[in-house]
Design a protein around this motif. Structure first.
Motif, mmCIF file in Angstrom:
data_model
loop_
_atom_site.group_PDB
_atom_site.id
_atom_site.type_symbol
_atom_site.label_atom_id
_atom_site.label_comp_id
_atom_site.label_asym_id
_atom_site.label_seq_id
_atom_site.Cartn_x
_atom_site.Cartn_y
_atom_site.Cartn_z
ATOM 1 N N ARG A 85 -17.905 40.902 118.308
ATOM 2 C CA ARG A 85 -16.827 40.070 117.769
ATOM 3 C C ARG A 85 -16.325 40.622 116.437
ATOM 4 N NH1 ARG A 85 -16.615 35.279 120.729
ATOM 5 N NH2 ARG A 85 -18.562 34.789 121.859
ATOM 6 N N ASN A 86 -17.223 41.116 115.627
ATOM 7 C CA ASN A 86 -16.828 41.698 114.343
ATOM 8 C C ASN A 86 -16.005 42.959 114.530
ATOM 9 O OD1 ASN A 86 -18.015 39.707 112.754
ATOM 10 N ND2 ASN A 86 -19.977 40.785 112.607
ATOM 11 N N ARG A 87 -16.384 43.775 115.536
ATOM 12 C CA ARG A 87 -15.618 44.992 115.799
ATOM 13 C C ARG A 87 -14.231 44.661 116.329
ATOM 14 N NH1 ARG A 87 -16.137 48.547 112.862
ATOM 15 N NH2 ARG A 87 -15.459 50.215 114.268
ATOM 16 N N ILE A 88 -14.152 43.659 117.196
ATOM 17 C CA ILE A 88 -12.843 43.232 117.709
ATOM 18 C C ILE A 88 -11.963 42.758 116.551
ATOM 19 C CG2 ILE A 88 -11.647 41.506 119.111
ATOM 20 C CD1 ILE A 88 -14.059 41.614 121.032
ATOM 21 N N LYS A 89 -12.546 41.978 115.649
ATOM 22 C CA LYS A 89 -11.794 41.491 114.492
ATOM 23 C C LYS A 89 -11.273 42.657 113.658
ATOM 24 C CE LYS A 89 -12.293 38.528 110.401
ATOM 25 N NZ LYS A 89 -13.230 37.643 109.634
ATOM 26 N N TRP A 90 -12.121 43.672 113.453
ATOM 27 C CA TRP A 90 -11.699 44.823 112.641
ATOM 28 C C TRP A 90 -10.552 45.568 113.318
ATOM 29 C CZ3 TRP A 90 -11.308 50.114 112.974
ATOM 30 C CH2 TRP A 90 -11.170 50.805 111.761
ATOM 31 N N TYR A 91 -10.683 45.848 114.610
ATOM 32 C CA TYR A 91 -9.624 46.565 115.320
ATOM 33 C C TYR A 91 -8.358 45.721 115.449
ATOM 34 C CZ TYR A 91 -12.464 50.583 116.599
ATOM 35 O OH TYR A 91 -13.207 51.735 116.547
ATOM 36 N N ARG A 92 -8.528 44.417 115.613
ATOM 37 C CA ARG A 92 -7.384 43.510 115.698
ATOM 38 C C ARG A 92 -6.568 43.556 114.420
ATOM 39 N NH1 ARG A 92 -9.428 37.666 115.639
ATOM 40 N NH2 ARG A 92 -9.445 38.166 113.419
ATOM 41 N N ASN A 93 -7.251 43.514 113.276
ATOM 42 C CA ASN A 93 -6.547 43.561 111.993
ATOM 43 C C ASN A 93 -5.919 44.930 111.755
ATOM 44 O OD1 ASN A 93 -7.333 40.938 111.557
ATOM 45 N ND2 ASN A 93 -9.081 41.464 110.266
ATOM 46 N N THR A 94 -6.618 45.994 112.157
ATOM 47 C CA THR A 94 -6.068 47.347 112.025
ATOM 48 C C THR A 94 -4.814 47.506 112.869
ATOM 49 O OG1 THR A 94 -8.286 48.269 111.641
ATOM 50 C CG2 THR A 94 -6.557 49.798 112.350
ATOM 51 N N ALA A 95 -4.873 47.027 114.111
ATOM 52 C CA ALA A 95 -3.716 47.122 115.007
ATOM 53 C C ALA A 95 -2.543 46.308 114.479
ATOM 54 C CB ALA A 95 -4.099 46.654 116.409
ATOM 55 N N SER A 96 -2.837 45.147 113.900
ATOM 56 C CA SER A 96 -1.784 44.304 113.352
ATOM 57 C C SER A 96 -1.073 44.997 112.186
ATOM 58 C CB SER A 96 -2.377 42.969 112.885
ATOM 59 O OG SER A 96 -1.378 42.121 112.369
ATOM 60 N N ALA A 97 -1.856 45.614 111.306
ATOM 61 C CA ALA A 97 -1.267 46.339 110.176
ATOM 62 C C ALA A 97 -0.435 47.523 110.669
ATOM 63 C CB ALA A 97 -2.378 46.818 109.244
ATOM 64 N N GLU A 98 -0.949 48.237 111.665
ATOM 65 C CA GLU A 98 -0.208 49.377 112.225
ATOM 66 C C GLU A 98 1.102 48.906 112.846
ATOM 67 O OE1 GLU A 98 1.425 51.635 115.307
ATOM 68 O OE2 GLU A 98 0.035 50.027 115.840
ATOM 69 N N GLY A 99 1.086 47.770 113.553
ATOM 70 C CA GLY A 99 2.294 47.242 114.167
ATOM 71 C C GLY A 99 3.329 46.821 113.149
ATOM 72 N N ALA A 100 2.862 46.258 112.029
ATOM 73 C CA ALA A 100 3.785 45.838 110.974
ATOM 74 C C ALA A 100 4.464 47.046 110.335
ATOM 75 C CB ALA A 100 3.030 45.031 109.914
ATOM 76 N N ILE A 101 3.698 48.095 110.083
ATOM 77 C CA ILE A 101 4.256 49.292 109.440
ATOM 78 C C ILE A 101 5.274 49.975 110.335
ATOM 79 C CG2 ILE A 101 3.695 51.617 108.613
ATOM 80 C CD1 ILE A 101 0.963 50.427 107.714
ATOM 81 N N THR A 102 4.916 50.204 111.600
ATOM 82 C CA THR A 102 5.839 50.891 112.507
ATOM 83 C C THR A 102 7.007 49.983 112.885
ATOM 84 O OG1 THR A 102 4.438 50.242 114.383
ATOM 85 C CG2 THR A 102 4.103 52.439 113.467
ATOM 86 N N GLY A 103 6.769 48.672 112.972
ATOM 87 C CA GLY A 103 7.844 47.753 113.308
ATOM 88 C C GLY A 103 8.901 47.659 112.227
ATOM 89 N N ALA A 104 8.521 47.825 110.967
ATOM 90 C CA ALA A 104 9.473 47.742 109.860
ATOM 91 C C ALA A 104 10.498 48.864 109.917
ATOM 92 C CB ALA A 104 8.720 47.780 108.527
ATOM 93 N N GLY A 105 10.149 49.963 110.562
ATOM 94 C CA GLY A 105 11.042 51.113 110.616
ATOM 95 C C GLY A 105 11.988 51.133 111.805
ATOM 96 N N GLY A 106 11.949 50.084 112.634
ATOM 97 C CA GLY A 106 12.852 50.033 113.778
ATOM 98 C C GLY A 106 12.469 50.987 114.882
ATOM 99 N N ILE A 107 13.459 51.469 115.603
ATOM 100 C CA ILE A 107 13.209 52.209 116.840
ATOM 101 C C ILE A 107 12.499 53.538 116.614
ATOM 102 C CG2 ILE A 107 15.470 53.351 116.841
ATOM 103 C CD1 ILE A 107 15.420 52.914 119.954
ATOM 104 N N LEU A 108 12.794 54.211 115.493
ATOM 105 C CA LEU A 108 12.185 55.519 115.273
ATOM 106 C C LEU A 108 10.678 55.402 115.053
ATOM 107 C CD1 LEU A 108 14.872 57.282 113.035
ATOM 108 C CD2 LEU A 108 14.423 57.599 115.478
ATOM 109 N N LEU A 109 10.284 54.539 114.122
ATOM 110 C CA LEU A 109 8.846 54.334 113.908
ATOM 111 C C LEU A 109 8.224 53.574 115.072
ATOM 112 C CD1 LEU A 109 8.395 53.555 110.097
ATOM 113 C CD2 LEU A 109 7.674 55.576 111.372
ATOM 114 N N GLY A 110 9.056 52.815 115.802
ATOM 115 C CA GLY A 110 8.557 52.099 116.970
ATOM 116 C C GLY A 110 7.978 53.041 118.005
ATOM 117 N N PHE A 111 8.583 54.213 118.140
ATOM 118 C CA PHE A 111 8.049 55.206 119.074
ATOM 119 C C PHE A 111 6.671 55.699 118.624
ATOM 120 C CE2 PHE A 111 12.664 56.075 120.142
ATOM 121 C CZ PHE A 111 12.595 55.411 121.351
#
Length: 240
Positions: A85-111
């Motif tokens: 559960r702790n590992r899932i939480k860590w990866y979940r938060n990492t994935a969320s941060a990665e999605g926020a960063i790439t999502g802020a850049g629109g289609i180019l960073l979305g790829f």
């Protein structure tokens, strides 16, 4: 019976029910529309995408880029689950941060989100398998990771087809693809793309995509982690 095991078996039973339930009318309609769209897409595009996803996943499965964790064989079941559960939480938060960063850049960073998010999810599966005491250097264990992944990112109808394989893994070992080259990568990529496209389409919109990417990656990673926990519970509790 131990209270925690009672809780685990109840949670596992509910999960199996959800995996085996019939597709809803809305789900069938959506899946039908997606199939029509895939029929309109040129075959060359499907071939390119299938090859790209196959190569990315193979790179992860063969341990490229990191050291495969050693399996944890001596931990009590409850302790294993806490660590998982702790590992899932860590990866979940990492994935969320990665999605926020790439999502802020629109289609180019979305790829850029596609391979990054794929890698995060697959790496999480490796860690979960190891914490449950399974050796991911074993080819069959790596295949099992693929089927857990496919079970998560597919339609309900497809889950109905896959859950029997995941639930009765030992009975299917002689019928599995002998190498990764024989794995059905086309179906894998179609299931994954159809599922992910619905969840993450708005992530390609600049600025707005940051919030969408963060939430989508958070929920999808958590969903994958939950499915992985229950898939491994099936095998471990059968042996208990």
């Amino acid at each position: 019976m131990d209270n925690y095991l009672q809780y685990t078996e109840a949670e596992l039973g509910l999960w199996l029910f959800q995996m085996k339930k019939r597709p809803s009318l809305g789900g069938r309609l959506t899946h039908g529309v997606q199939n029509k769209i895939n029929e309109w897409i040129p075959e060359k595009f499907h071939t390119v995408v299938t090859t790209a996803i196959e190569n990315m996943v193979k790179a992860v499965l063969t341990g490229s880029g990191w050291i495969v964790p050693n399996p944890s064989k001596e931990l009590p079941f409850k302790v294993r689950e806490l660590k998982v559960r702790n590992r899932i939480k860590w990866y979940r938060n990492t994935a969320s941060a990665e999605g926020a960063i790439t999502g802020a850049g629109g289609i180019l960073l979305g790829f850029a989100d596609f391979p990054a998010f794929l890698t995060i999810k697959m790496k999480m599966l490796f860690d979960i398998a190891s914490l449950y005491g399974l050796d991911t250097k074993d080819y069959h264990e790596r295949l099992y990771l693929l089927y857990i992944f496919q079970l998560t990112f597919s339609s309900q109808a497809r889950r109905n087809d896959l859950i029997g394989l995941v639930e009765n893994w030992g009975e299917f070992l002689d019928t599995l693809p002998p190498t990764l080259n024989e794995f059905d990568w086309r179906t894998f990529q179609l299931d994954y793309r159809d599922y992910i496209d619905l969840a993450k389409l708005a992530q390609l919109i600049p600025i707005v995509g940051a919030g969408v990417g963060a939430v989508a990656n958070y929920r999808l990673t958590e969903q994958l982690g939950k499915n992985a926990m229950n898939a491994y519970r099936l095998r471990i509790l059968k042996k208990a």
